[in-house]
Design a protein around this motif. Structure first.
Motif, short mmCIF file in Angstrom:
data_model
loop_
_atom_site.label_atom_id
_atom_site.label_comp_id
_atom_site.label_asym_id
_atom_site.label_seq_id
_atom_site.Cartn_x
_atom_site.Cartn_y
_atom_site.Cartn_z
N SER A 64 -2.43 2.14 -6.98
CA SER A 64 -1.08 1.58 -6.82
C SER A 64 -1.01 0.63 -5.63
O SER A 64 0.07 0.15 -5.29
N SER A 65 -2.11 0.42 -4.96
CA SER A 65 -2.10 -0.41 -3.74
C SER A 65 -2.85 -1.71 -3.97
O SER A 65 -3.79 -1.77 -4.76
N ILE B 144 -10.30 -3.98 1.45
CA ILE B 144 -9.28 -3.84 2.49
C ILE B 144 -8.47 -2.56 2.24
O ILE B 144 -8.21 -1.79 3.16
N VAL B 145 -8.09 -2.34 0.98
CA VAL B 145 -7.34 -1.12 0.66
C VAL B 145 -8.16 0.11 1.04
O VAL B 145 -7.63 1.07 1.61
N ILE C 242 0.84 -1.19 0.00
CA ILE C 242 0.00 0.00 0.00
C ILE C 242 0.88 1.25 0.00
O ILE C 242 1.82 1.36 0.79
N VAL C 243 0.57 2.13 -0.91
CA VAL C 243 1.36 3.35 -1.07
C VAL C 243 0.45 4.56 -0.89
O VAL C 243 -0.69 4.56 -1.35
N GLY C 244 0.96 5.56 -0.18
CA GLY C 244 0.17 6.77 0.04
C GLY C 244 1.02 8.01 -0.06
O GLY C 244 2.26 7.94 -0.05
N THR C 245 0.40 9.14 -0.16
CA THR C 245 1.14 10.41 -0.25
C THR C 245 0.56 11.41 0.73
O THR C 245 -0.59 11.30 1.15
N LYS C 246 1.41 12.39 1.09
CA LYS C 246 0.96 13.44 1.99
C LYS C 246 1.76 14.71 1.71
O LYS C 246 2.97 14.65 1.50
N VAL C 247 1.06 15.83 1.71
CA VAL C 247 1.76 17.11 1.55
C VAL C 247 2.29 17.48 2.94
O VAL C 247 1.53 17.74 3.86
#
Lengths: 557, 268
Positions: free
Chosen positions: A292-293, A272-273, A182-187
């Protein structure tokens, strides 16, 4: 043979409100479990000899359990259930003799005949009807209350009497979850000049089983309706009892269970994602990139079940319109064709209002009129394209994996018909061609003209975009046309293409004499109006389904 | 100009006693004339009570010019009015008309009808309160009605019909707009059908719903009976990237108006 009352010998049907077996003559009520345990253990169905003691329903009382009790339950089901076949479409349904008052849910035909042969395999569990027929009609009426231009028959109380209760077979898949990616982003930092964005790998431990992902098990029950009518509350599931079927029909499984293995895995993984995304967003403010997850998922087992549905089928011009009500939650899913007459009146009202507004605020110029026609042509082509695609999918069952798998067991084993696929660059460009050309037109026009938009340049680009889009759309529809009996989609798109070509020619030539412009625009708009009428017919075809032909039915054991 | 006026004065009327006064008066007169001449372009049309015709492209005969002035000077009761033709390159007919209006009328209400022979375009420009009488849509409708005369080369008829409609509009009459009504009707029918169609179709698109009713949560065991829940470790940073924003997002506004005008035109 049906279920008979022990006291008076009257018909006993399953009563939704009390969730009991109820005698239609004397009103005696008894639990389906109690009723069946006695009769299945004796193997008989004798009036006055039902078991009236405390409930002995056990988990082993299933049709496929293989125990002595299970075998007798299966035999019992076979003895009280009758196989019916629809002489019109060939559908096979099981029910008690009291079910004969209903209509064939697949084609709406009224000629359900008793067929020779025993009962079909029954599932392990089922959810009994929780919504009565009266409540079902009420829910459907509420659902359609705000739907504009609905054909009158779908509001007709007498027609709504034809709702038929049917238990549809489903598979429930248990999926074991594995490693996650699992991939995530944050500013993390935002200034007027830049945003600093961190990309995270989220280590989520999701070991366990995801139980009960449902997919329909009937080849002839449309996958689209089967999915839209979900969810059902599994807490209300019970071990199968033939008594629950009293007064209803039941379809049997006809799709191999492996068909939906991969779909179940994808559903579990996506869920689940989504849940991880929700938690991570809440805890750390990180936005998970769902595309992408992924969470590894493997289908471990499945079991068969039956879900209750109320079916209303309306036949029109060799097409059928389905209205389905979830017999547990009351959710309504319906094909909603448009009534041409009331729609025309609505169009007239819209046109009058628009005319008054235009007269007050708008002085048409030939160029703007041409652009309006071109944009209308593009929009109509997009609609016809979308409706025709739906017709094609329904005619060929392109998205109905159950249908395809029932016909070709190889596909069932592969189980990958509905896997996600990202579009290629060419597909993406084709899809966004018109928007791309429009943005290009505005940009070039602004570059040439400074800050203002240059309408002649924009109109040339719109004309170019419209012609290209129509070319692509006509080609696609010609391709689909080979697998469809309907000719209206082709007629509609050709009319739109003619209108767009006339208009584009005028824009390219740009005659000084307005008469050419206006005559061209008028001809184009008149053609588009005719095409719009056919476009609505195409939409109506896309909301209905081909009359089923189920004479080659096979059963899956 | 001052010299000319001086020569008109007879020399024998000059006596020595009044010579100084006369000289002073003459100087004042010259100064006054000079001042008037300086502002002549701005005030000459304003002072006129007749239609101004400047046929630089020489497309009308003197007789036709005189007839236009005779027939349509009544427009000046409502606003300044000018008929200008040009055959030299400009920044565009609309810009030419606007420049003409500003330089000759300033903020005073006026309507300018331009035949641009270089760009082959007709344009009607009105400003100030005249824009309320001859709106952009009116200007467009009038040029729509007359462009065929210009295409035929009958410029007098073109101007005559144009000022006839402008005068009628000033007197409160309505412009004939047959094309507008028919076109608007067709557009209204087409857009009405499309609007109704899209509203109908989009109102029938069902909201997406989950396939399962359960939630992925330890406390909810409705469908995920053996789901132990999800434990999350601290996230690991894979990369860190700065995304620079568009520098042109800032800016300043400002400037001022003072002149408003508009119009409509047609090629021929």
């Amino acid at each position: 043979m049906g279920f008979r009352c022990a006291n008076c010998g009257g018909n006993i049907l399953f009563d939704v409100d009390s969730q009991s077996m109820k005698c239609q003559h004397c009103g005696t009520m008894i639990s389906p479990d109690e009723f069946e345990v006695k009769n299945s253990s004796t193997g008989e169905n004798v009036p006055g000899e039902y078991f009236s003691g405390p409930g002995q329903a056990g988990e082993s009382m299933t049709a496929s359990a293989g125990s002595a009790e299970g075998t007798s339950a299966a035999n019992y089901a076979g003895s009280v259930l009758t196989l019916f076949t629809c002489s019109s479409c060939g559908a096979e349904l099981q029910g008690t003799e009291d079910s004969q008052v209903g209509f064939c849910p697949y084609c709406g035909g009224q000629s359900l005949l008793k067929a020779p042969g025993g009962s079909r395999a029954m599932p392990e569990r089922l959810i009994p009807f929780q919504v009565s027929k009266d409540r079902c009609r009420e829910l459907f009426q509420n659902h359609t209350k705000k739907v504009r231009y609905l054909p009158k028959i779908l509001r007709d109380a007498s027609h709504l009497q034809n709702f038929t209760g049917i238990y549809m077979p489903y598979y429930e898949y248990d999926v074991e979850m594995g490693a996650s990616s699992i991939v995530g982003t944050k500013v993390v930092e935002s200034t007027p000049r830049y945003d600093k964005i961190n990309t995270y790998r989220i280590d989520a431990s999701v070991n366990g089983q995801y139980c009960g992902v449902p997919y329909d098990a009937s080849q002839y029950y449309d996958d689209e309706i089967a999915a839209r009518i979900l969810p059902f509350d599994m807490k209300k599931e019970r071990p199968f009892r033939a008594a629950y079927l009293s007064g209803f029909y039941a379809d049997a499984s006809s799709v191999p269970a492996e068909t939906y293995y991969r779909d179940a895995e994808e559903t579990a993984s996506d869920d689940i994602v989504a849940e991880v995304a929700r938690k991570v967003k809440m805890q750390d403010g990180i936005t998970v990139e769902k595309n992408s997850s992924h969470v590894e998922a493997h289908t471990r087992s499945h079991h068969s079940t039956m879900f209750p549905l109320w079916f209303l089928t309306w036949r029109k011009n060799n097409r059928v319109v389905y209205a389905v009500v979830n017999g547990e939650s009351g959710k309504v899913v319906s094909d909603l064709p448009v009534d041409m007459r009331s729609f025309s009146l609505g169009c007239a009202a819209f046109a009058v209002i628009l005319f008054l507004i235009l007269e007050l605020l708008f002085q048409p110029t030939p160029l703007i009129t041409s652009m309006v026609s071109l944009v209308a042509g593009i929009l109509m082509a997009a609609s016809i394209n979308s409706s025709t695609k739906r017709i094609f999918e329904k005619e060929t069952h392109a998205n109905d994996k159950g249908w395809t798998a029932g016909k070709d067991p190889k596909i069932a084993k592969e189980g990958s018909a509905t896997r996600k696929r990202y579009p290629t660059v060419a597909e993406w460009l084709r899809k966004h061609l018109t928007s791309f050309l429009f943005v290009l037109a505005i940009s070039i026009s602004v570059l040439i003209n400074g800050s203002a938009v240059n309408l002649p340049i924009v109109s040339v680009f719109i004309a170019l975009g419209a012609v290209l889009y129509l070319f692509i759309t006509v080609r696609k529809i010609l391709g689909w046309q080979k697998s469809m009996p309907q000719r209206r989609p082709l007629a509609a798109i050709l009319l739109v293409a003619a209108a767009v070509i006339i208009n584009a020619a005028i824009v390219f030539i740009s005659p000084v004499n307005d008469a050419w412009y206006y005559m061209g625009d008028a001809a184009c708009i008149l053609i588009l109006i005719i095409a719009a009428a056919i476009m609505l017919q195409v939409y109506n075809i896309s909301t209905t389904r081909p009359l089923p032909r189920l004479f080659d039915r096979k059963e899956v054991q | 100009m001052s010299n000319r006026m001086y020569t008109l004065t007879r020399p024998n009327m000059i006596n020595r006693r009044t010579g100084t006064d006369l000289l002073k008066k003459s100087l004042l007169l010259v100064l006054g004339v000079l001042i008037i001449c300086t502002f002549l372009p701005a005030v000459s049309v304003l002072a006129a009570n007749q239609l101004v015709v400047e046929d630089d492209a020489d497309i009308l005969t003197p007789d036709e010019e005189a007839r236009l002035i005779r027939d349509y000077s009544a427009i000046t009761e409502y606003m300044g009015a000018a008929f200008v033709t040009t055959d030299v390159a400009s920044a565009g007919t609309s810009a030419f008309a606007e420049d003409y209006a500003i330089s000759h009328y300033g903020n005073s209400p006026a309507v300018i009808f331009v035949i641009d022979m270089y760009d082959r375009e007709l344009y009607i420009y009105s400003n100030g309160t005249a824009l309320k009488t001859i709106t952009r849509a009116d200007a467009r409708a009038i040029t729509d009605n007359v462009y065929k005369s210009a295409s035929r080369g009958d410029y007098y008829e073109c101007a005559d019909r144009t000022f006839s409609q402008i005068l009628g509009k000033c007197r409160g009459e309505r412009l004939a707009r047959p094309v507008k009504h028919i076109t608007n009707a067709l557009i209204a029918v087409l857009c009405g059908i499309l609007l109704n169609y899209y509203l109908t179709v989009y109102s029938r698109i069902p909201d997406p719903e989950p396939r399962t009713k359960g939630e992925v949560n330890v406390s909810v065991t409705r469908q995920m009976a053996s789901m132990p829940g999800i434990s999350l470790a601290l996230p690991i940073v894979l990369s860190s990237v700065k995304h620079y924003k568009n520098r042109s997002s800032g800016g300043s506004g400002g400037g001022g108006g003072g002149h408003s005008g508009g119009g409509g035109g047609h090629g021929f």
